[in-house]
Write an enzyme that holds these catalytic residues in place. Structure first.
Site, PDB file in Angstrom:
ATOM      1  N   LYS A 258      -1.440  -7.427  -9.156  1.00  0.00           N
ATOM      2  CA  LYS A 258      -2.442  -7.315  -8.081  1.00  0.00           C
ATOM      3  C   LYS A 258      -2.016  -6.175  -7.154  1.00  0.00           C
ATOM      4  O   LYS A 258      -1.121  -6.335  -6.325  1.00  0.00           O
ATOM      5  CB  LYS A 258      -2.570  -8.601  -7.267  1.00  0.00           C
ATOM      6  CG  LYS A 258      -3.784  -8.517  -6.343  1.00  0.00           C
ATOM      7  CD  LYS A 258      -3.631  -9.236  -5.037  1.00  0.00           C
ATOM      8  CE  LYS A 258      -2.912  -8.498  -3.960  1.00  0.00           C
ATOM      9  NZ  LYS A 258      -3.613  -7.343  -3.349  1.00  0.00           N
TER      10      LYS A 258
ATOM     11  N   SER B  44       5.217  -6.993   3.497  1.00  0.00           N
ATOM     12  CA  SER B  44       5.775  -7.273   4.819  1.00  0.00           C
ATOM     13  C   SER B  44       6.540  -8.602   4.839  1.00  0.00           C
ATOM     14  O   SER B  44       6.314  -9.479   3.991  1.00  0.00           O
ATOM     15  CB  SER B  44       4.642  -7.318   5.841  1.00  0.00           C
ATOM     16  OG  SER B  44       3.755  -8.348   5.485  1.00  0.00           O
TER      17      SER B  44
ATOM     18  N   GLU C 175       9.328  -3.477  13.154  1.00  0.00           N
ATOM     19  CA  GLU C 175       8.961  -2.453  12.170  1.00  0.00           C
ATOM     20  C   GLU C 175       7.679  -1.765  12.625  1.00  0.00           C
ATOM     21  O   GLU C 175       6.637  -2.415  12.742  1.00  0.00           O
ATOM     22  CB  GLU C 175       8.758  -3.102  10.790  1.00  0.00           C
ATOM     23  CG  GLU C 175       8.449  -2.080   9.713  1.00  0.00           C
ATOM     24  CD  GLU C 175       8.360  -2.672   8.314  1.00  0.00           C
ATOM     25  OE1 GLU C 175       7.825  -3.788   8.161  1.00  0.00           O
ATOM     26  OE2 GLU C 175       8.809  -1.998   7.372  1.00  0.00           O
TER      27      GLU C 175
ATOM     28  N   PHE D  40       0.811  -1.223   0.000  1.00  0.00           N
ATOM     29  CA  PHE D  40       0.000   0.000   0.000  1.00  0.00           C
ATOM     30  C   PHE D  40       0.843   1.272   0.000  1.00  0.00           C
ATOM     31  O   PHE D  40       0.344   2.344  -0.324  1.00  0.00           O
ATOM     32  CB  PHE D  40      -0.932  -0.009   1.230  1.00  0.00           C
ATOM     33  CG  PHE D  40      -0.252   0.472   2.487  1.00  0.00           C
ATOM     34  CD1 PHE D  40      -0.267   1.819   2.834  1.00  0.00           C
ATOM     35  CD2 PHE D  40       0.447  -0.402   3.307  1.00  0.00           C
ATOM     36  CE1 PHE D  40       0.373   2.269   3.987  1.00  0.00           C
ATOM     37  CE2 PHE D  40       1.092   0.048   4.448  1.00  0.00           C
ATOM     38  CZ  PHE D  40       1.054   1.385   4.783  1.00  0.00           C
TER      39      PHE D  40
ATOM     40  N   CYS E 189       9.753   1.578   3.286  1.00  0.00           N
ATOM     41  CA  CYS E 189      10.673   0.494   3.660  1.00  0.00           C
ATOM     42  C   CYS E 189      12.087   1.040   3.848  1.00  0.00           C
ATOM     43  O   CYS E 189      12.930   0.393   4.450  1.00  0.00           O
ATOM     44  CB  CYS E 189      10.668  -0.604   2.624  1.00  0.00           C
ATOM     45  SG  CYS E 189      11.417  -0.094   1.085  1.00  0.00           S
TER      46      CYS E 189
HETATM   47  P1  NAD Z   1       1.467  -6.596   3.230  1.00  0.00           P
HETATM   48  O1  NAD Z   1       2.442  -7.699   3.322  1.00  0.00           O
HETATM   49  O2  NAD Z   1       0.360  -6.539   4.214  1.00  0.00           O
HETATM   50  O3  NAD Z   1       0.742  -6.636   1.782  1.00  0.00           O
HETATM   51  C1  NAD Z   1       1.491  -6.696   0.574  1.00  0.00           C
HETATM   52  C2  NAD Z   1       0.633  -7.366  -0.500  1.00  0.00           C
HETATM   53  O4  NAD Z   1       0.356  -8.718  -0.113  1.00  0.00           O
HETATM   54  C3  NAD Z   1      -0.710  -6.694  -0.717  1.00  0.00           C
HETATM   55  O5  NAD Z   1      -1.008  -6.697  -2.093  1.00  0.00           O
HETATM   56  C4  NAD Z   1      -1.681  -7.560   0.074  1.00  0.00           C
HETATM   57  O6  NAD Z   1      -2.977  -7.574  -0.483  1.00  0.00           O
HETATM   58  C5  NAD Z   1      -1.041  -8.947  -0.003  1.00  0.00           C
HETATM   59  N1  NAD Z   1      -1.257  -9.735   1.224  1.00  0.00           N
HETATM   60  C6  NAD Z   1      -1.344  -9.273   2.507  1.00  0.00           C
HETATM   61  N2  NAD Z   1      -1.478 -10.293   3.366  1.00  0.00           N
HETATM   62  C7  NAD Z   1      -1.468 -11.427   2.634  1.00  0.00           C
HETATM   63  C8  NAD Z   1      -1.557 -12.814   2.955  1.00  0.00           C
HETATM   64  N3  NAD Z   1      -1.679 -13.233   4.207  1.00  0.00           N
HETATM   65  N4  NAD Z   1      -1.513 -13.703   1.947  1.00  0.00           N
HETATM   66  C9  NAD Z   1      -1.368 -13.301   0.679  1.00  0.00           C
HETATM   67  N5  NAD Z   1      -1.275 -12.000   0.320  1.00  0.00           N
HETATM   68  C10 NAD Z   1      -1.320 -11.073   1.268  1.00  0.00           C
HETATM   69  O7  NAD Z   1       2.292  -5.234   3.205  1.00  0.00           O
HETATM   70  P2  NAD Z   1       1.722  -3.744   3.232  1.00  0.00           P
HETATM   71  O8  NAD Z   1       1.218  -3.445   4.597  1.00  0.00           O
HETATM   72  O9  NAD Z   1       0.831  -3.503   2.060  1.00  0.00           O
HETATM   73  O10 NAD Z   1       3.066  -2.921   2.961  1.00  0.00           O
HETATM   74  C11 NAD Z   1       3.963  -2.543   3.972  1.00  0.00           C
HETATM   75  C12 NAD Z   1       5.136  -3.473   4.055  1.00  0.00           C
HETATM   76  O11 NAD Z   1       5.815  -3.519   2.810  1.00  0.00           O
HETATM   77  C13 NAD Z   1       6.175  -3.024   5.082  1.00  0.00           C
HETATM   78  O12 NAD Z   1       6.623  -4.142   5.798  1.00  0.00           O
HETATM   79  C14 NAD Z   1       7.286  -2.447   4.224  1.00  0.00           C
HETATM   80  O13 NAD Z   1       8.565  -2.457   4.819  1.00  0.00           O
HETATM   81  C15 NAD Z   1       7.217  -3.341   3.031  1.00  0.00           C
HETATM   82  N6  NAD Z   1       7.842  -2.738   1.855  1.00  0.00           N
HETATM   83  C16 NAD Z   1       9.044  -3.239   1.452  1.00  0.00           C
HETATM   84  C17 NAD Z   1       9.691  -2.678   0.360  1.00  0.00           C
HETATM   85  C18 NAD Z   1      11.023  -3.193  -0.088  1.00  0.00           C
HETATM   86  O14 NAD Z   1      11.460  -2.849  -1.164  1.00  0.00           O
HETATM   87  N7  NAD Z   1      11.701  -4.024   0.701  1.00  0.00           N
HETATM   88  C19 NAD Z   1       9.099  -1.615  -0.320  1.00  0.00           C
HETATM   89  C20 NAD Z   1       7.864  -1.141   0.109  1.00  0.00           C
HETATM   90  C21 NAD Z   1       7.238  -1.717   1.209  1.00  0.00           C
END
Ligand code: NAD
Length: 502
Positions: free
Chosen positions: A182, A235, A402, A158, A291
């Site tokens: 997605k 995450s 985090e 997000f 991140c």
């Molecule tokens: P998230 O893991 O909750 O969601 C990421 C994606 O996975 C979304 O599209 C979501 O719909 C899907 N998703 C969520 N839970 C799921 C599950 N149980 N099974 C399958 N799919 C699932 O992450 P978020 O809250 O959207 O984003 C924030 C996180 O992303 C933070 O931890 C941040 O550090 C990380 N991030 C990392 C980078 C990087 O380059 N390392 C860049 C941006 C964000």
């Protein structure tokens, strides 16, 4: 207070984009809420398994023709896409602010960073070239060609609703693959807008698809035999335990970029004025939802007496608190605002929970983000002010988990060695910054620190599109990274040909 015009005037009804058509879901729909105004700005499909299967089938069908389209012609589509993104630059940026909450300047920065990936991918005729060596043995030549694989899935978080799909998709299609994206269902509007522009850019039906939704769509991708690889950003629990694990089981390529807990190290010879400016962007930019955001600031006393060190530490913390206190909160479409709201109420509650934990664990609250003023008349649901904790230790939850919000932890280390040990004591390895005037210390830091993205007098160590977006330890799972040449390698198979003519 002048608020820029909102590009979304009535509630958008988002659809999926499959095989060049806009289609409704048979599943549920969910509201997308502007976190600053609290208003519903769109509805988004929560798609079913059949719908992800249909998109993969369309992408598979489009693949043979797209693959045969010469790279130079594929690149021309990307040149057109780049032009269209530029024409829509301001609208796309304002949409990000409306759907995510970040300030308009942060959104404009994100739009620019996304477009840069399209620019780099237009170089595909050069980037995708193989290698040749004549006479590997008498009269025998050997060469390597890069070939696309088929269909790739892209799953995004997000916090950067526009840019992150573009770390991957332009390279995937430039190399001749087809994609199914997605987006995060929390702020999916920009991805629909980009899909509209791909259509206008002449990218054929089925090459670029968007299927909105949640876990069902993700599982559908991970299990689908016709998806050759998956790019995930999000995450660590999802990136490691769901995506990386399942891709291993189903034999798919994977780039899984995950969570972070980043340190900024301030050495006694740092230029403190520049350091503070960089830290404000790093700790509080995007409301801490990055991140690459720094979260722990370690003041190092290398070479100082005890008394000098105490004075230096107090000076750094006081300057930090003073700068953080000046940050103005409000709706990101007001250009005078420095920080927008957290993406939603649940996420705000999570950050508030960490503030409570920090207090309970004995850290000293120097600036309390629970008390703040909002510029303008906006509902008080998702805002939270800059927060600063002092005397934070690594055994505290706020020191090692985090938080993903505007909370800064002030810490101490007597030497650079000790500071590096602190960085290594937590499981993440996304980014780390050092602020110093010493090349020796900077080199030592760069050489030893186990993090993928290093900033030297830089607060947000964000790699440009022509470099890989790196990450180590629990912040990254895979081998090749997104962006640039590594993305080209990820999206292609190296085929080796050895030939002899009689
Ligand atoms: P998230 O893991 O909750 O969601 C990421 C994606 O996975 C979304 O599209 C979501 O719909 C899907 N998703 C969520 N839970 C799921 C599950 N149980 N099974 C399958 N799919 C699932 O992450 P978020 O809250 O959207 O984003 C924030 C996180 O992303 C933070 O931890 C941040 O550090 C990380 N991030 C990392 C980078 C990087 O380059 N390392 C860049 C941006 C964000």
């Amino acid at each position: 207070m002048a608020i820029l015009q909102e590009p979304i005037k009535e509630i958008l009804r988002l659809q999926n984009y499959v095989d060049g058509e806009w289609v409704d879901t048979a599943g549920n729909i969910k509201d997308v809420v502007n976190p600053a105004t609290g208003k519903v700005i769109a509805t988004v499909p929560i798609s079913t398994k059949d719908e992800i299967d249909e998109a993969v089938a369309a992408a598979k069908e489009a693949f043979p023709d797209w693959r045969r389209t010469p790279p130079v012609a594929r690149a021309r589509c990307l040149f057109r896409l780049k032009e269209l993104l530029e024409e829509n630059f301001e609208e796309l940026s304002r949409i990000q602010t409306m759907e995510h909450g970040k300030t308009i300047d942060e959104s404009r920065g994100e739009t620019r960073r996304g477009i840069e990936n399209v620019e780099v991918a237009t170089g595909i005729p050069s980037l995708m070239m193989g290698q040749v060596l004549e006479d590997i043995a008498a009269g025998i030549d050997e060469y390597l060609i890069r070939q696309p694989l088929g269909v790739f899935g892209i799953i995004t978080p997000f916090n950067f609703p526009f840019m992150i799909s573009l770390w991957f998709a332009p390279y995937a299609i430039a190399t001749g693959n087809c994609v199914v994206i997605k987006p995060s269902s929390e702020d999916p509007i920009c991805q629909s807008k980009i899909a509209e522009l791909t259509e206008e850019a002449g990218i054929p039906p089925g090459v670029w698809n968007v299927v909105n939704g949640g876990r069902t769509v993700v599982s559908g991708m991970l299990d689908h035999p016709d998806i050759k690889g998956v790019c995930f950003v999000g995450s660590t629990p999802v990136g490691r335990d769901v995506v990386y694990k399942r891709c291993g089981e189903t034999g798919k390529r994977v780039i899984s970029q995950a969570g972070a807990k980043n340190f900024a190290i301030v050495m006694p010879d740092a230029d403190l004025e520049h350091t503070m400016a960089a830290c404000m962007t790093s700790f509080y930019g995007n409301t801490g939802q990055r991140c690459l955001a720094n979260s722990n600031l370690v003041v190092v006393g290398e070479g100082l007496t005890e008394r000098e060190y105490e004075a230096f530490y107090s000076k750094v913390v006081d300057m930090f608190v003073a700068a953080a206190s000046r940050i103005k909160l409000g709706y990101g479409l007001d250009e005078m605002i420095h920080m927008g709201p957290i993406r939603d109420k649940t996420k705000k509650e999570r950050v508030l929970g960490y503030i409570e934990k920090g207090i309970a664990e004995g850290a000293k609250l120097r600036l309390d983000g629970r008390r703040y003023e909002i510029t303008g008349d906006f509902p008080d649901t998702c805002f939270i002010g800059p927060t600063v904790f002092e005397d934070v230790r690594l055994d505290m939850a706020i020191g090692q988990e985090e938080i993903f919000g505007p909370v800064a932890n002030m810490m101490k280390a007597r030497t650079l060695d000790e500071a590096i040990e602190m960085i290594h004591s937590i499981p993440f390895g996304n980014a780390a910054s050092i602020f110093t005037g010493s090349g020796k210390w900077a080199r030592e830091f760069q050489y030893r620190v186990e993090c993928g993205n290093i900033g030297i007098n830089i607060g947000v160590a964000a790699p440009m599109a022509f470099f890989p977006f790196s990450g180590m330890k629990d912040s990254f799972f895979g081998t090749e990274h997104g962006q640039g040449q590594e993305a080209v390698r990820f999206f292609t198979e190296s085929k080796v040909v050895i030939q002899r003519w009689f």
